[in-house]
Design an enzyme around this catalytic site. Structure first.
Site, PDB file in Angstrom:
ATOM      1  N   GLU A 135      15.309  24.251 -16.638  1.00 39.05           N
ATOM      2  CA  GLU A 135      15.605  25.675 -16.627  1.00 39.05           C
ATOM      3  C   GLU A 135      15.284  26.262 -15.185  1.00 39.05           C
ATOM      4  O   GLU A 135      15.995  27.004 -14.775  1.00 39.05           O
ATOM      5  CB  GLU A 135      14.966  26.490 -17.699  1.00 39.05           C
ATOM      6  CG  GLU A 135      15.497  26.120 -19.167  1.00 39.05           C
ATOM      7  CD  GLU A 135      17.170  26.350 -19.334  1.00 39.05           C
ATOM      8  OE1 GLU A 135      17.546  27.583 -18.683  1.00 39.05           O
ATOM      9  OE2 GLU A 135      17.502  25.672 -19.989  1.00 39.05           O
ATOM     10  N   LEU A 179      17.265  21.618  -2.537  1.00 38.61           N
ATOM     11  CA  LEU A 179      17.639  22.312  -3.835  1.00 38.61           C
ATOM     12  C   LEU A 179      17.721  23.835  -3.648  1.00 38.61           C
ATOM     13  O   LEU A 179      18.221  24.601  -4.457  1.00 38.61           O
ATOM     14  CB  LEU A 179      16.521  22.085  -4.934  1.00 38.61           C
ATOM     15  CG  LEU A 179      17.199  22.375  -6.399  1.00 38.61           C
ATOM     16  CD1 LEU A 179      18.476  21.760  -6.808  1.00 38.61           C
ATOM     17  CD2 LEU A 179      16.225  21.788  -7.306  1.00 38.61           C
ATOM     18  N   TYR A 220      14.590  35.379 -19.341  1.00 40.55           N
ATOM     19  CA  TYR A 220      15.391  34.304 -19.670  1.00 40.55           C
ATOM     20  C   TYR A 220      14.621  32.809 -19.811  1.00 40.55           C
ATOM     21  O   TYR A 220      15.141  32.116 -20.948  1.00 40.55           O
ATOM     22  CB  TYR A 220      16.470  34.148 -18.501  1.00 40.55           C
ATOM     23  CG  TYR A 220      17.086  32.790 -18.343  1.00 40.55           C
ATOM     24  CD1 TYR A 220      18.229  32.588 -19.016  1.00 40.55           C
ATOM     25  CD2 TYR A 220      16.659  31.670 -17.598  1.00 40.55           C
ATOM     26  CE1 TYR A 220      19.026  31.322 -19.166  1.00 40.55           C
ATOM     27  CE2 TYR A 220      17.346  30.739 -17.693  1.00 40.55           C
ATOM     28  CZ  TYR A 220      18.409  30.287 -18.417  1.00 40.55           C
ATOM     29  OH  TYR A 220      19.066  29.168 -18.478  1.00 40.55           O
ATOM     30  N   ASP A 225      22.217  34.597 -19.733  1.00 35.64           N
ATOM     31  CA  ASP A 225      22.207  34.269 -18.427  1.00 35.64           C
ATOM     32  C   ASP A 225      23.576  34.848 -17.909  1.00 35.64           C
ATOM     33  O   ASP A 225      24.374  35.350 -18.593  1.00 35.64           O
ATOM     34  CB  ASP A 225      21.922  32.799 -17.888  1.00 35.64           C
ATOM     35  CG  ASP A 225      23.088  31.983 -18.659  1.00 35.64           C
ATOM     36  OD1 ASP A 225      23.940  32.502 -19.341  1.00 35.64           O
ATOM     37  OD2 ASP A 225      23.038  30.793 -17.983  1.00 35.64           O
TER      38      ASP A 225
END
Length: 344
Positions: free
Chosen positions: A33, A76, A116, A134
């Protein structure tokens, strides 16, 4: 409700086979996540696989150095995620003895874990009845129910969370949350969704009212700031160079870079030379300077566009605190600098 039942049926028939879906291990779910925030699955998956190979448990991650974590994260983006990930791993490993909290409210107490992520871990690992909201969820719900509330507003998030909570079939939080997120990622995509082949094409209000392209409603983004970075790639008699860690807050915190001149505009070689002489980067005299990339590299971040040039500068003698290129390649860098280094 028909919406929820149809959505879960679609998911069970169409879901992607992703490694974190085959596990209820909260460490694996938490890691995925965090990595997939603001990152597409196709981009994040190789990083996830490398991370879980290098750090198979939260203890392995906690005991790693920050440089090891940042090096694996290299490319990333949004590097604050990696730093927070590392801090949270230490909190779980050393303060909680490796045990993840088992409820949504307790998960919120972890560093770097917001609503979230807490909802994702709670529902995917423990099947707690909490909705995950989301960008995909905003898009699916706003289109299906024709909701024009601004998703960037505090009231908007509360409204969509409440609706998702009402739609969530009790005892099926894992499936429902995965389903609605997957549906938004694969079918109800931001641009040109395939509405004619959608399982909701007979009940989606946005489709009926021809408003699919207008939803969800989101207030305008912040103005993009343009910055001009001139990286000085010094090289001495031993072909050693100079790098340092970015310790100031902001982008690329704790990553490495070459000495940097930030200017107001794109500068000429003559002006760059003059600016170098006014700084205390090195004590050596300069033999020559050469622009590595005549075409400025534009590196786009969320609210900043960096216009980057690399200047290769040969100097006389040995650079104080110089470093060889093999050692340089082991350090964590922003991807735009790493790509330059890879071409050397």
């Amino acid at each position: 409700m028909r919406f929820s039942k149809t959505l879960i049926q679609w998911y069970l028939q169409n879901k992607r086979d992703l490694p974190w879906r085959n596990s209820t291990n909260p460490y694996i779910i938490w890691l995925s996540e965090i990595m997939l925030q603001q990152t597409r699955v196709a981009q994040g998956l190789p990083f996830f696989l490398r991370f879980t190979e290098a750090f198979p448990t939260v203890f392995d991650l906690a005991n790693a150095s920050e440089e090891q974590v940042l090096k694996l994260w290299q490319g990333l983006g949004y590097y604050s995620r990696a730093r927070n990930l590392h801090k949270t791993a230490k909190q779980i490993a050393f303060e909680l003895k490796g045990e993840f909290p088992k409820t949504y409210n307790d998960l919120l107490q972890l560093k770097g874990v917001g609503e979230y992520t807490a909802a994702a871990i709670a529902s995917f690992a423990y099947n707690e009845n909490v909705p995950v909201v989301d960008g995909n969820v905003f898009r699916v719900l706003s289109r299906y129910f024709d909701i024009e509330t601004d998703i960037a507003s505090a009231g908007g998030k509360k409204e969509f969370t409440q609706l998702a909570s009402e739609l969530l079939p009790k005892g099926k939080a894992n499936e429902f949350n995965q389903a609605i997120m997957e549906f938004g990622a694969l079918l109800c995509v931001p641009k040109n969704p395939d509405c004619q082949n959608c399982v909701f094409n007979d009940s989606c209000l946005a489709l009926q009212k021809k408003k699919v392209a207008q939803l969800p409603v989101k207030s305008k983004k912040l103005k993009v700031r343009h910055r001009y970075f001139n990286y000085l790639v010094f090289s001495d008699i031993d072909n050693n160079t100079l790098i340092h860690k970015r310790t100031q807050k902001g982008i690329w915190h704790n990553l490495y870079e070459f000495p940097l001149l930030e200017t107001e505009i794109i500068e000429t070689e003559e002006n760059i030379l003059a600016l170098i002489k006014n700084q205390n980067f090195i004590k050596n005299s300069i033999q020559n300077i050469q622009l590595f990339n005549p075409q400025t590299i534009v590196h786009k971040l969320s609210h900043q566009h960096l216009n980057i040039k690399f200047w290769k500068i040969k100097v006389n003698g040995k650079i104080e605190n110089g470093i060889d290129w093999e050692s340089v390649k082991k350090m964590p860098f922003p991807i735009v600098i790493f790509n330059f280094i890879s071409n050397q």
